[in-house]
Motif scaffolding. Structure first.
Motif, mmCIF file in Angstrom:
data_model
loop_
_atom_site.group_PDB
_atom_site.id
_atom_site.type_symbol
_atom_site.label_atom_id
_atom_site.label_comp_id
_atom_site.label_asym_id
_atom_site.label_seq_id
_atom_site.Cartn_x
_atom_site.Cartn_y
_atom_site.Cartn_z
ATOM 1 N N ALA A 195 -83.852 -32.770 -18.367
ATOM 2 C CA ALA A 195 -83.408 -31.926 -19.477
ATOM 3 C C ALA A 195 -84.213 -30.632 -19.545
ATOM 4 O O ALA A 195 -83.650 -29.538 -19.715
ATOM 5 C CB ALA A 195 -83.530 -32.693 -20.796
ATOM 6 N N VAL A 196 -85.528 -30.746 -19.410
ATOM 7 C CA VAL A 196 -86.374 -29.544 -19.463
ATOM 8 C C VAL A 196 -86.066 -28.613 -18.294
ATOM 9 O O VAL A 196 -85.991 -27.385 -18.460
ATOM 10 C CB VAL A 196 -87.859 -29.953 -19.456
ATOM 11 N N THR A 197 -85.884 -29.174 -17.115
ATOM 12 C CA THR A 197 -85.551 -28.355 -15.940
ATOM 13 C C THR A 197 -84.235 -27.624 -16.150
ATOM 14 O O THR A 197 -84.107 -26.428 -15.817
ATOM 15 C CB THR A 197 -85.472 -29.247 -14.691
ATOM 16 N N PHE A 198 -83.251 -28.319 -16.707
ATOM 17 C CA PHE A 198 -81.950 -27.696 -16.976
ATOM 18 C C PHE A 198 -82.098 -26.519 -17.939
ATOM 19 O O PHE A 198 -81.534 -25.436 -17.712
ATOM 20 C CB PHE A 198 -80.989 -28.736 -17.557
ATOM 21 N N VAL A 199 -82.844 -26.723 -19.015
ATOM 22 C CA VAL A 199 -83.039 -25.650 -20.001
ATOM 23 C C VAL A 199 -83.716 -24.446 -19.351
ATOM 24 O O VAL A 199 -83.299 -23.293 -19.552
ATOM 25 C CB VAL A 199 -83.862 -26.165 -21.192
ATOM 26 N N GLN A 200 -84.764 -24.702 -18.562
ATOM 27 C CA GLN A 200 -85.480 -23.596 -17.922
ATOM 28 C C GLN A 200 -84.584 -22.848 -16.939
ATOM 29 O O GLN A 200 -84.596 -21.607 -16.892
ATOM 30 C CB GLN A 200 -86.712 -24.157 -17.191
ATOM 31 N N LEU A 201 -83.807 -23.572 -16.148
ATOM 32 C CA LEU A 201 -82.952 -22.917 -15.155
ATOM 33 C C LEU A 201 -81.856 -22.089 -15.809
ATOM 34 O O LEU A 201 -81.618 -20.935 -15.417
ATOM 35 C CB LEU A 201 -82.342 -23.973 -14.221
ATOM 36 N N VAL A 202 -81.163 -22.664 -16.795
ATOM 37 C CA VAL A 202 -80.065 -21.936 -17.446
ATOM 38 C C VAL A 202 -80.592 -20.713 -18.169
ATOM 39 O O VAL A 202 -80.024 -19.615 -18.081
ATOM 40 C CB VAL A 202 -79.304 -22.864 -18.419
ATOM 41 N N ALA A 203 -81.698 -20.868 -18.895
ATOM 42 C CA ALA A 203 -82.271 -19.722 -19.605
ATOM 43 C C ALA A 203 -82.751 -18.660 -18.621
ATOM 44 O O ALA A 203 -82.614 -17.460 -18.870
ATOM 45 C CB ALA A 203 -83.426 -20.182 -20.492
ATOM 46 N N GLY A 204 -83.311 -19.099 -17.483
ATOM 47 C CA GLY A 204 -83.769 -18.140 -16.491
ATOM 48 C C GLY A 204 -82.636 -17.370 -15.848
ATOM 49 O O GLY A 204 -82.767 -16.180 -15.543
ATOM 50 N N VAL A 205 -81.490 -18.030 -15.654
ATOM 51 C CA VAL A 205 -80.332 -17.337 -15.082
ATOM 52 C C VAL A 205 -79.697 -16.402 -16.097
ATOM 53 O O VAL A 205 -79.310 -15.270 -15.775
ATOM 54 C CB VAL A 205 -79.295 -18.366 -14.580
ATOM 55 N N ALA A 206 -79.605 -16.852 -17.352
ATOM 56 C CA ALA A 206 -78.933 -16.055 -18.382
ATOM 57 C C ALA A 206 -79.736 -14.812 -18.742
ATOM 58 O O ALA A 206 -79.251 -13.691 -18.610
ATOM 59 C CB ALA A 206 -78.684 -16.911 -19.621
ATOM 60 N N ARG A 207 -80.976 -15.035 -19.210
ATOM 61 C CA ARG A 207 -81.828 -13.905 -19.609
ATOM 62 C C ARG A 207 -83.267 -14.263 -19.298
ATOM 63 O O ARG A 207 -83.973 -14.845 -20.139
ATOM 64 C CB ARG A 207 -81.667 -13.590 -21.096
ATOM 65 N N PRO A 208 -83.737 -13.948 -18.104
ATOM 66 C CA PRO A 208 -85.107 -14.293 -17.726
ATOM 67 C C PRO A 208 -86.131 -13.684 -18.688
ATOM 68 O O PRO A 208 -86.037 -12.510 -19.059
ATOM 69 C CB PRO A 208 -85.248 -13.682 -16.323
ATOM 70 N N GLY A 209 -87.095 -14.518 -19.097
ATOM 71 C CA GLY A 209 -88.158 -14.031 -19.970
ATOM 72 C C GLY A 209 -87.820 -14.007 -21.435
ATOM 73 O O GLY A 209 -88.655 -13.603 -22.244
ATOM 74 N N ARG A 258 -95.745 -18.404 -20.140
ATOM 75 C CA ARG A 258 -94.755 -19.159 -20.909
ATOM 76 C C ARG A 258 -94.210 -20.323 -20.094
ATOM 77 O O ARG A 258 -94.093 -21.450 -20.590
ATOM 78 C CB ARG A 258 -93.612 -18.240 -21.334
ATOM 79 N N GLN A 259 -93.878 -20.066 -18.844
ATOM 80 C CA GLN A 259 -93.321 -21.126 -18.010
ATOM 81 C C GLN A 259 -94.328 -22.254 -17.792
ATOM 82 O O GLN A 259 -93.975 -23.437 -17.848
ATOM 83 C CB GLN A 259 -92.869 -20.546 -16.673
ATOM 84 N N VAL A 260 -95.579 -21.903 -17.564
ATOM 85 C CA VAL A 260 -96.596 -22.922 -17.299
ATOM 86 C C VAL A 260 -96.850 -23.772 -18.538
ATOM 87 O O VAL A 260 -96.830 -25.015 -18.478
ATOM 88 C CB VAL A 260 -97.906 -22.273 -16.818
ATOM 89 N N VAL A 261 -97.087 -23.132 -19.694
ATOM 90 C CA VAL A 261 -97.438 -23.912 -20.887
ATOM 91 C C VAL A 261 -96.254 -24.742 -21.380
ATOM 92 O O VAL A 261 -96.431 -25.872 -21.854
ATOM 93 C CB VAL A 261 -97.983 -23.007 -22.012
ATOM 94 N N LEU A 262 -95.044 -24.197 -21.261
ATOM 95 C CA LEU A 262 -93.874 -24.979 -21.670
ATOM 96 C C LEU A 262 -93.659 -26.164 -20.738
ATOM 97 O O LEU A 262 -93.301 -27.269 -21.182
ATOM 98 C CB LEU A 262 -92.628 -24.097 -21.701
ATOM 99 N N ALA A 263 -93.875 -25.954 -19.440
ATOM 100 C CA ALA A 263 -93.708 -27.054 -18.480
ATOM 101 C C ALA A 263 -94.750 -28.145 -18.722
ATOM 102 O O ALA A 263 -94.425 -29.344 -18.709
ATOM 103 C CB ALA A 263 -93.819 -26.523 -17.057
ATOM 104 N N VAL A 264 -95.995 -27.751 -18.972
ATOM 105 C CA VAL A 264 -97.045 -28.747 -19.208
ATOM 106 C C VAL A 264 -96.821 -29.455 -20.538
ATOM 107 O O VAL A 264 -97.006 -30.680 -20.641
ATOM 108 C CB VAL A 264 -98.433 -28.077 -19.164
ATOM 109 N N ALA A 265 -96.429 -28.711 -21.572
ATOM 110 C CA ALA A 265 -96.136 -29.338 -22.863
ATOM 111 C C ALA A 265 -94.993 -30.336 -22.735
ATOM 112 O O ALA A 265 -95.021 -31.420 -23.335
ATOM 113 C CB ALA A 265 -95.798 -28.270 -23.899
ATOM 114 N N ALA A 266 -93.981 -29.974 -21.948
ATOM 115 C CA ALA A 266 -92.868 -30.899 -21.726
ATOM 116 C C ALA A 266 -93.324 -32.128 -20.952
ATOM 117 O O ALA A 266 -92.875 -33.250 -21.228
ATOM 118 C CB ALA A 266 -91.747 -30.185 -20.972
ATOM 119 N N LEU A 267 -94.232 -31.954 -19.992
ATOM 120 C CA LEU A 267 -94.716 -33.071 -19.180
ATOM 121 C C LEU A 267 -95.461 -34.096 -20.037
ATOM 122 O O LEU A 267 -95.202 -35.300 -19.942
ATOM 123 C CB LEU A 267 -95.631 -32.554 -18.073
#
Length: 370
Positions: free
Chosen positions: A167-181, A275-284
């Motif tokens: 789920a977290v990977t999906f959110v990151q990928l879709v958001a990155g494709v739509a509007r990175p950052g 942002r990507q690192v802290v969100l990924a670690v928080a999700a982990l």
């Protein structure tokens, strides 16, 4: 003419001695709070281990923890007191793993919540906002209602963990494709995925083949620490401890990002990477705990708020104290779940909701305009 001590310019630019004195006072305050938090956590863990239908001594938990190194203490003249064998077995196999998992889970959820609120600059952000809780819940419910979870004891936690990461990977990928950052896009994608997975969960429960499957699914969705084993602790402890150490190292960057993305970027912070690192670690760390406890609400939302009211918004202090406060809160909530309505045992997630919802309402009323 020289500025007088009372001039506006002097007030805006305090002398080095005054600034140093203020920093020392703040450091002393933080050290005092940290010492009090550590003492509170040790006391609460000892209390939670000793209380129950069978009372045991409060010093029993440290004795059980030190038993593996007891031979190494003997040359120094240190001897552990003898425990009743039944008390030792009760603590080592039932209570201690449950209490330690509660402390790990509370610490992880509170720290993840503080990080989410800083990254999104939104006081309503919490660990499940990126879909991690919903992903774990959807996977767990599907495994439970189909009976696959019964195939092996590790099937349910492993499936929930993989569902959370997917789920977290999906959110990151879709958001990155739509509007990175864009944090707003990330937030919206997370909200949409949570709604979608909520519908999947409802459909799976409504079409379950037996009432026992429905009961197991609802029980997992409310979050609970009953029947916790050392295997559950081993699942969570390594990713949680490593993740907490990583997140605590981003206090300065999060302070700047709370102000604004531009302020952080102008200070040399790579906001997208941070942002990507802290969100990924928080999700982990959230996934690692949710996989073995189920969904426990309000810890990551309320605890950082309460800590912020006490020490202020400095992330360098807020993050570690949220870790301690989250651990204390969830250990106490689990203790209340076991004892408040004995012999009726509540689920831990039910107690956190019963406590967290009124506290959140009080915080909202406290911050109302005027």
């Amino acid at each position: 003419m020289l500025d007088s001590p009372a001039s506006p310019r002097a007030a805006r630019h305090p002398s080095p001695a005054t600034a140093l004195s203020a920093r020392r006072r703040r450091l002393r305050k933080l050290l005092l709070i940290a010492a009090a938090s550590t003492a509170a956590l040790v006391t609460v863990i000892s209390l939670a281990v000793s209380l129950g239908p069978v009372r045991t001594p409060m010093l029993a938990a440290p004795v059980v923890l030190l038993e593996p190194i007891a031979p190494a203490l003997q040359p120094f003249g240190l001897h552990l007191p003898d425990l009743d064998p039944s008390h030792s077995a009760l603590i080592s196999t039932v209570r201690l793993p449950r209490v330690l998992l509660a402390a790990l889970t509370g610490a992880a959820l509170a720290c993840a919540g503080a990080v989410m609120q800083a990254v999104f600059r939104n006081p309503l952000a919490e660990p499940g906002i990126t879909g991690v809780s919903s992903g774990a819940a959807a996977a767990a419910v599907l495994l439970l209602v189909t009976g696959v979870a019964m195939a092996h004891p590790w099937t349910l936690p492993a499936g929930a963990f993989l569902g959370a990461l997917a789920a977290v990977t999906f959110v990151q990928l879709v958001a990155g494709v739509a509007r990175p950052g864009s944090t707003a896009t990330l937030l919206l994608v997370g909200v949409a995925l949570n709604a979608l997975l909520g519908a999947v969960i409802s459909a799976a429960i409504a079409n379950a083949s037996s009432t026992s499957d429905v009961q197991h699914a609802i029980f997992w969705l409310n979050g609970d620490l009953t029947a916790t084993s050392w295997g559950d602790v081993r699942v969570a402890v390594i990713p949680v401890l490593i993740g907490l150490v990583v997140l605590l190292g981003f206090g300065r960057e999060l302070n700047l990002m709370v102000l604004s993305e531009d302020a952080a970027a102008s200070s040399g912070v790579n906001t997208v990477a941070v942002r990507q690192v802290v969100l990924a670690v928080a999700a982990l760390i959230t996934a690692a705990t949710v996989a073995v406890t189920g969904v426990i609400a309000f810890v990551g939302l309320v605890v950082p708020h309460l800590v912020r009211l006490v020490i202020g918004p400095d992330q360098r202090a807020l993050l570690p104290l949220s870790v301690a406060a989250g651990a204390v809160f969830l250990v106490l909530a689990d203790l209340g779940a076991r004892l408040l309505f004995s012999p009726v045992v509540l689920q831990t997630g039910v107690v956190t909701a019963l406590v967290g919802a009124p506290v959140l309402l009080l915080l909202v009323l406290h911050r109302r305009p005027g």
